[in-house]
Design a protein around this motif. Structure first.
Motif, PDB file in Angstrom:
ATOM      1  N   ALA A  64       0.860  -1.260  -0.058  1.00 17.53           N
ATOM      2  CA  ALA A  64      -0.052   0.111  -0.042  1.00 17.53           C
ATOM      3  C   ALA A  64       0.917   1.194  -0.121  1.00 17.53           C
ATOM      4  O   ALA A  64       0.645   2.155   0.721  1.00 17.53           O
ATOM      5  CB  ALA A  64      -1.163   0.027   1.274  1.00 17.53           C
ATOM      6  N   GLY A  65       1.984   1.075  -0.651  1.00 18.54           N
ATOM      7  CA  GLY A  65       2.760   2.354  -1.099  1.00 18.54           C
ATOM      8  C   GLY A  65       3.814   2.360   0.009  1.00 18.54           C
ATOM      9  O   GLY A  65       4.904   3.334  -0.254  1.00 18.54           O
ATOM     10  N   ARG A  66       3.924   1.800   1.043  1.00 16.48           N
ATOM     11  CA  ARG A  66       4.946   1.836   2.289  1.00 16.48           C
ATOM     12  C   ARG A  66       5.885   0.760   1.770  1.00 16.48           C
ATOM     13  O   ARG A  66       5.789  -0.446   1.717  1.00 16.48           O
ATOM     14  CB  ARG A  66       4.616   1.446   3.452  1.00 16.48           C
ATOM     15  CG  ARG A  66       3.475   2.864   3.955  1.00 16.48           C
ATOM     16  CD  ARG A  66       2.767   2.420   5.271  1.00 16.48           C
ATOM     17  NE  ARG A  66       3.848   2.658   6.403  1.00 16.48           N
ATOM     18  CZ  ARG A  66       3.374   2.540   7.460  1.00 16.48           C
ATOM     19  NH1 ARG A  66       2.074   2.962   8.068  1.00 16.48           N
ATOM     20  NH2 ARG A  66       4.286   2.854   8.658  1.00 16.48           N
ATOM     21  N   ASP A  67       7.388   0.976   1.785  1.00 18.67           N
ATOM     22  CA  ASP A  67       8.376   0.164   1.659  1.00 18.67           C
ATOM     23  C   ASP A  67       8.549  -0.871   2.932  1.00 18.67           C
ATOM     24  O   ASP A  67       8.871  -0.306   4.122  1.00 18.67           O
ATOM     25  CB  ASP A  67       9.567   1.040   1.507  1.00 18.67           C
ATOM     26  CG  ASP A  67      10.858   0.175   0.892  1.00 18.67           C
ATOM     27  OD1 ASP A  67      10.733  -1.132   1.179  1.00 18.67           O
ATOM     28  OD2 ASP A  67      11.491   0.772   0.146  1.00 18.67           O
ATOM     29  N   VAL A  68       8.343  -1.911   2.726  1.00 20.56           N
ATOM     30  CA  VAL A  68       8.484  -2.931   3.921  1.00 20.56           C
ATOM     31  C   VAL A  68       9.760  -3.959   3.302  1.00 20.56           C
ATOM     32  O   VAL A  68       9.907  -4.807   4.222  1.00 20.56           O
ATOM     33  CB  VAL A  68       7.189  -3.924   3.916  1.00 20.56           C
ATOM     34  CG1 VAL A  68       5.933  -2.827   4.486  1.00 20.56           C
ATOM     35  CG2 VAL A  68       6.931  -4.654   2.660  1.00 20.56           C
ATOM     36  N   THR A  69      10.584  -3.408   2.568  1.00 18.78           N
ATOM     37  CA  THR A  69      11.733  -4.421   2.247  1.00 18.78           C
ATOM     38  C   THR A  69      12.610  -4.892   3.451  1.00 18.78           C
ATOM     39  O   THR A  69      12.883  -5.989   3.476  1.00 18.78           O
ATOM     40  CB  THR A  69      12.693  -3.537   1.246  1.00 18.78           C
ATOM     41  OG1 THR A  69      11.738  -3.008   0.348  1.00 18.78           O
ATOM     42  CG2 THR A  69      13.319  -4.663   0.613  1.00 18.78           C
ATOM     43  N   ARG A  70      12.571  -3.947   4.365  1.00 15.39           N
ATOM     44  CA  ARG A  70      13.770  -4.214   5.502  1.00 15.39           C
ATOM     45  C   ARG A  70      12.827  -4.698   6.770  1.00 15.39           C
ATOM     46  O   ARG A  70      13.237  -5.038   7.572  1.00 15.39           O
ATOM     47  CB  ARG A  70      14.268  -3.071   6.089  1.00 15.39           C
ATOM     48  CG  ARG A  70      15.231  -2.703   4.844  1.00 15.39           C
ATOM     49  CD  ARG A  70      16.120  -1.506   5.259  1.00 15.39           C
ATOM     50  NE  ARG A  70      17.165  -1.268   4.170  1.00 15.39           N
ATOM     51  CZ  ARG A  70      18.186  -2.074   3.950  1.00 15.39           C
ATOM     52  NH1 ARG A  70      18.363  -2.922   4.893  1.00 15.39           N
ATOM     53  NH2 ARG A  70      19.244  -1.882   3.054  1.00 15.39           N
ATOM     54  N   ARG A  71      11.519  -4.880   6.486  1.00 14.90           N
ATOM     55  CA  ARG A  71      10.752  -5.427   7.529  1.00 14.90           C
ATOM     56  C   ARG A  71      10.652  -7.160   7.462  1.00 14.90           C
ATOM     57  O   ARG A  71      10.529  -7.535   6.322  1.00 14.90           O
ATOM     58  CB  ARG A  71       9.295  -5.007   7.354  1.00 14.90           C
ATOM     59  CG  ARG A  71       9.085  -3.611   7.279  1.00 14.90           C
ATOM     60  CD  ARG A  71       9.013  -2.860   8.906  1.00 14.90           C
ATOM     61  NE  ARG A  71       8.986  -1.556   9.005  1.00 14.90           N
ATOM     62  CZ  ARG A  71       9.207  -0.775   9.936  1.00 14.90           C
ATOM     63  NH1 ARG A  71       9.217  -1.601  11.163  1.00 14.90           N
ATOM     64  NH2 ARG A  71       9.207   0.523  10.079  1.00 14.90           N
ATOM     65  N   GLY A  72      10.652  -7.820   8.617  1.00 15.86           N
ATOM     66  CA  GLY A  72      10.495  -9.205   8.668  1.00 15.86           C
ATOM     67  C   GLY A  72       9.146  -9.414   8.607  1.00 15.86           C
ATOM     68  O   GLY A  72       8.110  -8.909   8.525  1.00 15.86           O
ATOM     69  N   PRO A  73       8.885 -11.002   8.553  1.00 20.80           N
ATOM     70  CA  PRO A  73       7.571 -11.354   8.408  1.00 20.80           C
ATOM     71  C   PRO A  73       6.465 -11.060   9.330  1.00 20.80           C
ATOM     72  O   PRO A  73       5.635 -10.820   8.839  1.00 20.80           O
ATOM     73  CB  PRO A  73       7.852 -12.989   8.474  1.00 20.80           C
ATOM     74  CG  PRO A  73       9.293 -13.139   8.302  1.00 20.80           C
ATOM     75  CD  PRO A  73       9.848 -12.049   8.656  1.00 20.80           C
ATOM     76  N   ALA A  74       6.905 -10.948  10.653  1.00 20.23           N
ATOM     77  CA  ALA A  74       6.011 -10.876  11.672  1.00 20.23           C
ATOM     78  C   ALA A  74       5.350  -9.334  11.311  1.00 20.23           C
ATOM     79  O   ALA A  74       4.219  -9.077  11.449  1.00 20.23           O
ATOM     80  CB  ALA A  74       6.496 -10.716  13.083  1.00 20.23           C
ATOM     81  N   ALA A  75       6.415  -8.254  11.369  1.00 21.59           N
ATOM     82  CA  ALA A  75       5.927  -6.819  10.710  1.00 21.59           C
ATOM     83  C   ALA A  75       4.974  -6.853   9.757  1.00 21.59           C
ATOM     84  O   ALA A  75       4.187  -5.917   9.657  1.00 21.59           O
ATOM     85  CB  ALA A  75       6.980  -6.085  10.846  1.00 21.59           C
TER      86      ALA A  75
END
Ligand SMILES: Nc1ncnc2c1ncn2[C@@H]1O[C@H](COP(=O)(O)OP(=O)(O)OP(=O)(O)O)[C@@H](O)[C@H]1O
Ligand SMILES: [Mg+2]
Length: 247
Positions: A64-75
Motif C-alpha cells: 500500500a505504498g509503504r516500503d516494507v523491504t527491510r521488515r521481517g515476516p511478523a511486521a
C-alpha cells in the motif's frame, strides 16, 4: 490507484542460480492474481520475498505504498500479509482451535484496552467463527497433528484469515486435496470478501481460470507473460513453457 502490493526488480540468487531475476509484480486491492509457471520457476521464492521470509539481493517490496523491504515476516503480517505454505504449517500439538487463537491473538489486542482474559476471549470468538467458515468446527478440540492433509489446509487458511489480511498468499492450496475438497476450496475462495486480495500459486489451471482475473507467468525466474485468463490461455509462448515441464 496505489497498488496493494508492488514488487519491484526482485532478484534472489542461490549460488550461481538466479531463482528470481529482476521480477516486477503488482497486485491491486481486491484483485485475484494467479502466479503460474513450471516447476522451479521461482513462484514459492517470490511468495517468500513478499512475506519477508527471504531477503532479495536487489529490489523493493511496497505494501500500500509503504516500503516494507527491510521488515521481517511478523511486521508484514501485522501490516496485512497472510499466507499459506506449499506444505501446510500448523502447530501439531495444539488443538485446532488453539492454532487459530494463537494466530488471532496479536489482532485481538485493542490499543489501550489490554486485558489478558478479554483478549483471549476475543481470539477464541474469532477462532470459533473462522473454524465454522472453513468447516472445521466439529474438530476444534482435536490436536492439529491428527488432521488429514485437506483438513490441515483448511486450518491453515483459517489461521491466515485470523490475521485479518489485506493480501492472502496461497501456495498450491489444492495440492493433495480430494475432488470434493477442491470444490469446497474454490467455493470458499470465491466467497472471500473483496477486502482481501489473493495471490494464488497453482498448477491446476482450471482453478486459476475459475478464480482469478489476472495471471502472471514466471519461467526461470523471469516474468514470461501477464494478462487476463483468456489472454494467457491463448498464448503460444505459455503453452510452450508448460509443455516443457510442469508437475
Ligand atoms: N533454499 C534454496 N537453496 C537453493 N536453491 C533453492 C532454494 N530455494 C529454491 N531454490 C531453487 O530456486 C529455484 C526456484 O524455486 P521455487 O521453489 O521458488 O520454484 P517454484 O516455482 O515454487 O517450483 P514448484 O512449482 O516446484 O513449487 C529452483 O531452481 C529451486 O531449486
Ligand atoms: Mg513452489
Amino acid at each position: 490507484m496505489t497498488p496493494l502490493l508492488a514488487a519491484c526488480g526482485i532478484t534472489v540468487r542461490y549460488g550461481s542460480l538466479a531463482a528470481l531475476d529482476g521480477v516486477d509484480l503488482r497486485v491491486d486491492p481486491g484483485q485475484r492474481h494467479a502466479l503460474i509457471g513450471p516447476n522451479g520457476a521461482g513462484k514459492t521464492t517470490l511468495l517468500n520475498v513478499i512475506a519477508g521470509a527471504t531477503r532479495p539481493r536487489t529490489g523493493r517490496i511496497l505494501l500500500a505504498g509503504r516500503d516494507v523491504t527491510r521488515r521481517g515476516p511478523a511486521a508484514r503480517a501485522r501490516r496485512g500479509i497472510g499466507r499459506i505454505h506449499q506444505r501446510p504449517a500448523v502447530w501439531a500439538t495444539l488443538t485446532v482451535a488453539e492454532n487459530v487463537e494463537v494466530a488471532a491473538l496479536p489482532h485481538a489486542v485493542r490499543p489501550g484496552r489490554w486485558r489478558p482474559g478479554g483478549t483471549r476471549a476475543a481470539a477464541r470468538r474469532t477462532a470459533d467463527t473462522l473454524l465454522a467458515r472453513v468447516g472445521l468446527a466439529d474438530l476444534a478440540g482435536r490436536a492439529a497433528g491428527q488432521l488429514a492433509h485437506g483438513q490441515r489446509r483448511q486450518l491453515e487458511i483459517a489461521m491466515a484469515l485470523a490475521g485479518r489480511p489485506r493480501l492472502l498468499l496461497l501456495d498450491e492450496p489444492a495440492a493433495g486435496l480430494s475432488a470434493t475438497e477442491v470444490g469446497r476450496l474454490v467455493e470458499f475462495l470465491r466467497d472471500l470478501p473483496r477486502a482481501v486480495a489473493v495471490l494464488l500459486v497453482e498448477h491446476r489451471l482450471d482453478l486459476v481460470y475459475a478464480l482469478c482475473d489476472t495471471v502472471t507467468v514466471l519461467r526461470d525466474g523471469r516474468p514470461l507473460a501477464a494478462g487476463t485468463p483468456s489472454e494467457i490461455r491463448a498464448s503460444a509462448q505459455v503453452r510452450q513453457a508448460y509443455a516443457e515441464g510442469v508437475g
